[in-house]
Design an enzyme around this catalytic site. Structure first.
Site, PDB file in Angstrom:
ATOM      1  N   THR A  78     -12.411  18.996  -4.868  1.00 27.62           N
ATOM      2  CA  THR A  78     -11.370  18.868  -4.287  1.00 27.62           C
ATOM      3  C   THR A  78     -10.120  19.326  -5.736  1.00 27.62           C
ATOM      4  O   THR A  78      -9.229  20.095  -5.338  1.00 27.62           O
ATOM      5  CB  THR A  78     -10.888  17.376  -3.798  1.00 27.62           C
ATOM      6  OG1 THR A  78      -9.916  17.402  -3.366  1.00 27.62           O
ATOM      7  CG2 THR A  78     -11.234  16.219  -4.762  1.00 27.62           C
ATOM      8  N   ARG A 119       0.962  -1.138  -0.228  1.00 26.60           N
ATOM      9  CA  ARG A 119      -0.082  -0.020  -0.002  1.00 26.60           C
ATOM     10  C   ARG A 119       0.957   1.287   0.020  1.00 26.60           C
ATOM     11  O   ARG A 119       1.907   1.275   0.843  1.00 26.60           O
ATOM     12  CB  ARG A 119      -0.961   0.070   1.161  1.00 26.60           C
ATOM     13  CG  ARG A 119      -1.809   1.373   1.354  1.00 26.60           C
ATOM     14  CD  ARG A 119      -2.453   1.611   0.483  1.00 26.60           C
ATOM     15  NE  ARG A 119      -3.374   3.083   0.841  1.00 26.60           N
ATOM     16  CZ  ARG A 119      -4.013   3.446   0.057  1.00 26.60           C
ATOM     17  NH1 ARG A 119      -4.289   3.092  -1.309  1.00 26.60           N
ATOM     18  NH2 ARG A 119      -4.567   4.789   0.007  1.00 26.60           N
ATOM     19  N   ASP A 136      -2.877  16.446  -8.939  1.00 30.25           N
ATOM     20  CA  ASP A 136      -1.903  15.557  -8.206  1.00 30.25           C
ATOM     21  C   ASP A 136      -0.459  16.039  -8.349  1.00 30.25           C
ATOM     22  O   ASP A 136       0.094  16.018  -9.225  1.00 30.25           O
ATOM     23  CB  ASP A 136      -2.236  14.123  -8.517  1.00 30.25           C
ATOM     24  CG  ASP A 136      -1.808  13.197  -7.483  1.00 30.25           C
ATOM     25  OD1 ASP A 136      -0.909  13.514  -6.669  1.00 30.25           O
ATOM     26  OD2 ASP A 136      -2.122  11.874  -7.368  1.00 30.25           O
ATOM     27  N   ARG A 148       1.804  14.745  -6.214  1.00 29.84           N
ATOM     28  CA  ARG A 148       2.662  13.547  -5.983  1.00 29.84           C
ATOM     29  C   ARG A 148       3.609  12.973  -6.696  1.00 29.84           C
ATOM     30  O   ARG A 148       3.507  13.016  -7.906  1.00 29.84           O
ATOM     31  CB  ARG A 148       1.859  12.684  -5.104  1.00 29.84           C
ATOM     32  CG  ARG A 148       1.024  12.848  -3.984  1.00 29.84           C
ATOM     33  CD  ARG A 148       0.025  12.185  -3.278  1.00 29.84           C
ATOM     34  NE  ARG A 148      -0.718  11.625  -4.477  1.00 29.84           N
ATOM     35  CZ  ARG A 148      -1.920  10.672  -4.330  1.00 29.84           C
ATOM     36  NH1 ARG A 148      -1.928  10.227  -3.093  1.00 29.84           N
ATOM     37  NH2 ARG A 148      -2.819  10.373  -5.283  1.00 29.84           N
TER      38      ARG A 148
END
Length: 173
Positions: free
Chosen positions: A87, A23, A99, A101
């Site tokens: 969002t 994960r 995003d 990341r």
């Protein structure tokens, strides 16, 4: 990865001879620690830990709060969401991509652990693509469903419809 402190938590003794359950979880102070109902982060983290506890694997807890925008920006985005933006619109309004990341550090962590083949607990196809691009073989996706409530329904719908996250039962092509 800069000043960020990422953490790898190895659960049990996963064998690298078989694909390891993994994960990638980006830090979410409000969801993981404070139990916010506005996202699915804390719920997904707890479900992933439960699954890893049963079969072993690795939890990579990544210091990428707010999809990589940081805590302060995430809190500003919450205010914009309260005013009606979703969002992703809120992040774009603040000058960010959908995003921010970067999962290269996660791939490097897996490589340092000697893990090249994984079964990824995710609903996010971008995580699979990023790991594959970094040389990690993702042989399966294990869905992580989260409870839908009045506070996170729009957030989850936005992730599915605009960010391409899979719904329960959907399989990647």
């Amino acid at each position: 990865d800069g000043d960020a402190e990422h953490v790898a938590i190895v659960v049990g003794r996963p064998s690298v001879a078989a694909p390891v359950a993994v994960r990638l979880h980006s830090a979410c102070l409000t969801g993981d620690l404070l139990g916010s109902l506005c996202c699915d982060c804390g719920d997904q983290l707890r479900r992933a830990i439960d699954q890893l506890a049963k079969e072993g694997g690795v939890l990579l807890y990544l210091a990428q709060e707010g999809r990589g925008t940081g805590l302060a920006s995430k809190l500003r985005a919450y205010r914009l969401q309260d005013a009606g933006l979703d969002t992703l619109q809120a992040d774009r309004h603040l000058g960010f991509r959908a995003d921010e990341r970067d999962f290269r550090a996660a791939a490097a962590m897996l490589q340092d652990l000697g893990i090249a083949r994984i079964r990824l607990l995710t609903n996010n196809p971008a995580k699979i693509a990023a790991l594959r691009d970094a040389g990690i073989e993702v042989v399966d996706r294990l869905p992580l469903s989260a409870a839908v409530n009045a506070h996170n329904a729009r957030y989850l719908q936005t992730k599915q419809e605009q960010a391409g996250h899979w719904r329960d039962g959907e399989r990647p092509a």
